[in-house]
Motif scaffolding. Structure first.
Motif, PDB file in Angstrom:
ATOM      1  N   ALA A  17       0.820  -1.210   0.000  1.00  0.00           N
ATOM      2  CA  ALA A  17       0.000   0.000   0.000  1.00  0.00           C
ATOM      3  C   ALA A  17       0.854   1.260   0.000  1.00  0.00           C
ATOM      4  CB  ALA A  17      -0.930   0.000   1.209  1.00  0.00           C
ATOM      5  N   VAL A  18       2.064   1.160   0.497  1.00  0.00           N
ATOM      6  CA  VAL A  18       2.959   2.316   0.507  1.00  0.00           C
ATOM      7  C   VAL A  18       3.820   2.358  -0.755  1.00  0.00           C
ATOM      8  CG1 VAL A  18       4.893   3.377   1.736  1.00  0.00           C
ATOM      9  CG2 VAL A  18       3.011   2.392   3.025  1.00  0.00           C
ATOM     10  N   VAL A  19       4.338   1.217  -1.162  1.00  0.00           N
ATOM     11  CA  VAL A  19       5.319   1.179  -2.249  1.00  0.00           C
ATOM     12  C   VAL A  19       4.677   1.305  -3.632  1.00  0.00           C
ATOM     13  CG1 VAL A  19       7.053  -0.275  -3.365  1.00  0.00           C
ATOM     14  CG2 VAL A  19       6.984  -0.100  -0.882  1.00  0.00           C
ATOM     15  N   VAL A  20       3.625   0.568  -3.895  1.00  0.00           N
ATOM     16  CA  VAL A  20       3.053   0.495  -5.248  1.00  0.00           C
ATOM     17  C   VAL A  20       2.575   1.850  -5.782  1.00  0.00           C
ATOM     18  CG1 VAL A  20       1.150  -0.482  -6.599  1.00  0.00           C
ATOM     19  CG2 VAL A  20       2.518  -1.956  -5.135  1.00  0.00           C
ATOM     20  N   PRO A  21       1.821   2.641  -5.021  1.00  0.00           N
ATOM     21  CA  PRO A  21       1.370   3.917  -5.598  1.00  0.00           C
ATOM     22  C   PRO A  21       2.511   4.873  -5.964  1.00  0.00           C
ATOM     23  CG  PRO A  21       0.024   3.362  -3.722  1.00  0.00           C
ATOM     24  CD  PRO A  21       1.167   2.397  -3.741  1.00  0.00           C
ATOM     25  N   ALA A  30      -4.477  10.339 -13.173  1.00  0.00           N
ATOM     26  CA  ALA A  30      -5.751  10.484 -12.471  1.00  0.00           C
ATOM     27  C   ALA A  30      -5.588  10.066 -11.013  1.00  0.00           C
ATOM     28  CB  ALA A  30      -6.822   9.633 -13.144  1.00  0.00           C
ATOM     29  N   TRP A  31      -6.158  10.824 -10.103  1.00  0.00           N
ATOM     30  CA  TRP A  31      -6.032  10.536  -8.673  1.00  0.00           C
ATOM     31  C   TRP A  31      -6.731   9.237  -8.297  1.00  0.00           C
ATOM     32  CZ3 TRP A  31     -10.507   9.938  -5.950  1.00  0.00           C
ATOM     33  CH2 TRP A  31     -11.661  10.445  -6.535  1.00  0.00           C
ATOM     34  N   MET A  35      -6.303   5.765  -5.623  1.00  0.00           N
ATOM     35  CA  MET A  35      -7.431   5.630  -4.698  1.00  0.00           C
ATOM     36  C   MET A  35      -8.094   4.265  -4.845  1.00  0.00           C
ATOM     37  SD  MET A  35      -8.721   7.254  -2.343  1.00  0.00           S
ATOM     38  CE  MET A  35     -10.134   7.618  -1.394  1.00  0.00           C
ATOM     39  N   LEU A  36      -8.261   3.807  -6.067  1.00  0.00           N
ATOM     40  CA  LEU A  36      -8.838   2.483  -6.296  1.00  0.00           C
ATOM     41  C   LEU A  36      -7.922   1.398  -5.742  1.00  0.00           C
ATOM     42  CD1 LEU A  36     -11.060   0.764  -7.559  1.00  0.00           C
ATOM     43  CD2 LEU A  36      -9.774   0.820  -9.697  1.00  0.00           C
ATOM     44  N   PHE A  37      -6.624   1.558  -5.932  1.00  0.00           N
ATOM     45  CA  PHE A  37      -5.671   0.591  -5.387  1.00  0.00           C
ATOM     46  C   PHE A  37      -5.744   0.567  -3.864  1.00  0.00           C
ATOM     47  CE2 PHE A  37      -1.448  -0.351  -3.695  1.00  0.00           C
ATOM     48  CZ  PHE A  37      -1.289  -1.632  -4.183  1.00  0.00           C
TER      49      PHE A  37
END
Length: 59
Positions: A17-21, A30-31, A35-37
């Motif tokens: 959740a921290v690394v991928v975005p 697109a934000w 957010m979907l992830f």
């Protein structure tokens, strides 16, 4: 055994959740991409928490 694996998976999900975005989704303009992830990760963490802690009982 499942509890140990479940807690390990929780750690992996939190790390993802921290690394991928900030790595894989960096070029998504697109934000709602991140957010979907994060919503999917959040749902996965909730379900996994329910599964892992289902065996905890008060004596």
């Amino acid at each position: 055994m499942f509890r140990r694996v479940g807690f390990g998976l929780l750690g992996v999900l939190v790390l993802a959740a921290v690394v991928v975005p900030y790595t894989l989704l960096r070029d998504v303009q697109a934000w709602y991409g991140s957010m979907l992830f994060w919503a999917g990760i959040g749902l996965a963490v909730i379900v996994l928490n329910l599964l892992v802690t289902a065996a905890f009982k008060e004596k």
